[in-house]
Design a protein around this motif. Structure first.
Motif, mmCIF file in Angstrom:
data_model
loop_
_atom_site.group_PDB
_atom_site.id
_atom_site.type_symbol
_atom_site.label_atom_id
_atom_site.label_comp_id
_atom_site.label_asym_id
_atom_site.label_seq_id
_atom_site.Cartn_x
_atom_site.Cartn_y
_atom_site.Cartn_z
ATOM 1 N N GLU A 122 0.879 4.422 -3.020
ATOM 2 C CA GLU A 122 0.652 5.100 -2.520
ATOM 3 C C GLU A 122 1.547 6.287 -3.276
ATOM 4 O OE1 GLU A 122 -0.582 8.697 0.833
ATOM 5 O OE2 GLU A 122 0.014 6.328 1.514
ATOM 6 N N ARG A 123 3.218 5.762 -3.442
ATOM 7 C CA ARG A 123 3.553 6.885 -3.447
ATOM 8 C C ARG A 123 4.472 6.700 -5.785
ATOM 9 N NH1 ARG A 123 4.204 6.848 0.540
ATOM 10 N NH2 ARG A 123 2.763 8.273 0.247
ATOM 11 N N ARG B 275 1.380 6.398 -7.024
ATOM 12 C CA ARG B 275 0.541 7.245 -7.642
ATOM 13 C C ARG B 275 0.369 9.400 -7.952
ATOM 14 N NH1 ARG B 275 -2.857 3.972 -4.308
ATOM 15 N NH2 ARG B 275 -3.898 2.475 -4.985
ATOM 16 N N ASP B 276 1.469 8.972 -6.746
ATOM 17 C CA ASP B 276 2.755 10.603 -6.447
ATOM 18 C C ASP B 276 3.435 10.746 -7.644
ATOM 19 O OD1 ASP B 276 0.480 10.991 -3.743
ATOM 20 O OD2 ASP B 276 2.240 10.278 -2.587
ATOM 21 N N ALA C 141 0.885 -1.279 -0.381
ATOM 22 C CA ALA C 141 -0.218 0.353 -0.325
ATOM 23 C C ALA C 141 1.146 1.255 -0.358
ATOM 24 C CB ALA C 141 -0.919 0.021 1.170
#
Length: 387
Positions: free
Chosen positions: A40-41, A43-44, A36
């Motif tokens: 998330e990284r 996506r950033d 996760a």
């Protein structure tokens, strides 16, 4: 070419990622929190596609370059080890009995750093597949991702990986063409007999005596079944039996590992182990059950891919800091399963000499992360712009 400037500017950010991962270790295929964090990284960073749950908790991110072309895979492992950390570092493991003792937190961080750079620049023709793999330490993760269609599903044509090394100076790279790390097959031998009083062994079928006989006989595999240059290791690492001085137990256990660089030698050793166990058991009136969970192929670097990877490493660290004919290692890696399906190579990156991997006081050196990330990024730019 030294460390890429934009990656050097990420050093503090990468250190933060790495130390967070170090403090939150996960085991085996169940790296869901780590996955996760990785997703998330990505996506950033603006990665084009993010696929989660590949091989249970693996993540694959795709970054498309400025033009069409083939897909190159970069793999990092994410899992930790069931050990108790003794570093006393501020970022030490917060989970009792688990720690990142093999640098996988650093491997994940280096690939994240390369991902951020590549998603921002896209100076290549083709696609990079960012492969974040669980379960390397248990030997399950690579095969699990392959079973989920890793190579064909994402169109990967070649694949590369880095592993940290605390036996080499910071920024040094070592590798070799051909067999680089060993195949491994662990074994569990359960011996069942009939227990009884230690004063009356004639009334028993002693599994302890059988275990001792089997243990000694297994050494003949190296001495009498293989040539001296076959490079085979068979180590008995566990023997368990009994609970009292005057009781012959009903069961005994032997555990260990077999390692070699050639599949035919590995198969020979496994066959002879079974024959020896069954023969000794029959002679001593006991039964044996033979099993084992880990059975991994050797890590065999493709010659052409290795030459290419070495040339990129020399750009990053200098020709005098890259060893391209390093002696093969008896350690093992489930990355070998990926190299059996696609050409590629694994290299080791020095992080400075210190405590060895799998020791309780090991910690990844954050200064190595920008070097590794620069190597991975440059590997993609070179491979997907004509080499």
């Amino acid at each position: 070419m030294p460390v890429l400037n934009s990656i050097a500017e990420m050093e503090a950010e990468m250190k933060g990622w790495r130390r967070y991962l170090h403090a939150h270790p996960e085991l085996g295929l169940d790296c869901h929190g780590t996955a996760a964090f990785v997703a998330e990284r990505l996506r950033d960073f603006g990665v084009d596609e993010i696929h989660e749950g590949v091989g249970r908790s693996g993540v694959v991110g795709l970054i498309r370059g400025r033009d069409a072309g083939p897909t190159i895979g970069l793999r990092a492992d994410m899992d930790a080890l069931p050990m108790t950390e003794t570093t006393a570092a501020p970022h030490a493991s917060t989970v009792a009995g688990r720690m990142h003792a093999c640098g996988h937190d650093g491997h994940t961080t280096m690939l994240l750093g390369a991902a951020k750079y590549l998603a921002g620049t896209r100076n290549f023709a083709g696609t990079v597949a960012l492969v974040f793999q669980p379960g390397e330490e248990t030997g399950e993760g690579g095969p699990a991702m392959l079973a989920d269609g890793l190579m064909d599903r994402f169109g990967i044509t070649q694949i590369y990986a880095l592993h940290t090394s605390p036996k080499h100076d910071l920024g040094c790279f070592v590798t070799r063409s051909g067999p680089f790390m060993a195949a491994v097959s662990d074994f569990d031998i359960r011996i069942r007999g009939r227990g009884g009083h230690g004063a009356r062994p004639e009334e028993t079928r002693d599994p302890v005596a059988a275990a001792l006989t089997i243990g000694n006989a297994l050494n003949t595999i190296l001495a009498r079944n293989t040539a001296a240059n076959d490079q085979l290791v068979l180590s008995i690492t566990q023997i368990h039996a009994g609970s009292a001085h005057n009781v012959i137990p009903a069961e005994a256990y032997i555990g260990g590992t077999i390692r070699s660089y050639r599949p035919e030698i590995q198969d020979l050793a496994k066959r002879r182990l079974r024959e020896i166990c069954e023969g000794c058991a029959a002679a001593m009136g006991v039964t044996v059950e033979i099993g084992g969970q880990i059975d991994l192929a050797p890590t065999v670097n493709d010659p052409k891919a290795t030459r290419f990877a070495i040339s990129v490493a020399r750009e990053v660290s200098g020709a005098d800091r890259v060893e391209g004919d390093y002696p093969p290692l008896m350690g093992s890696e489930d990355f070998g399963a990926m190299l059996a399906e696609r050409p590629g190579a694994m290299l080791f990156l020095g992080q400075g000499v210190g405590p060895s991997v799998h020791e309780t006081d090991f910690d990844f050196n954050d200064a190595a992360a920008p070097i590794g990330a620069s190597y991975l990024a440059r590997l993609v730019e070179r491979a997907l712009n004509g080499g």
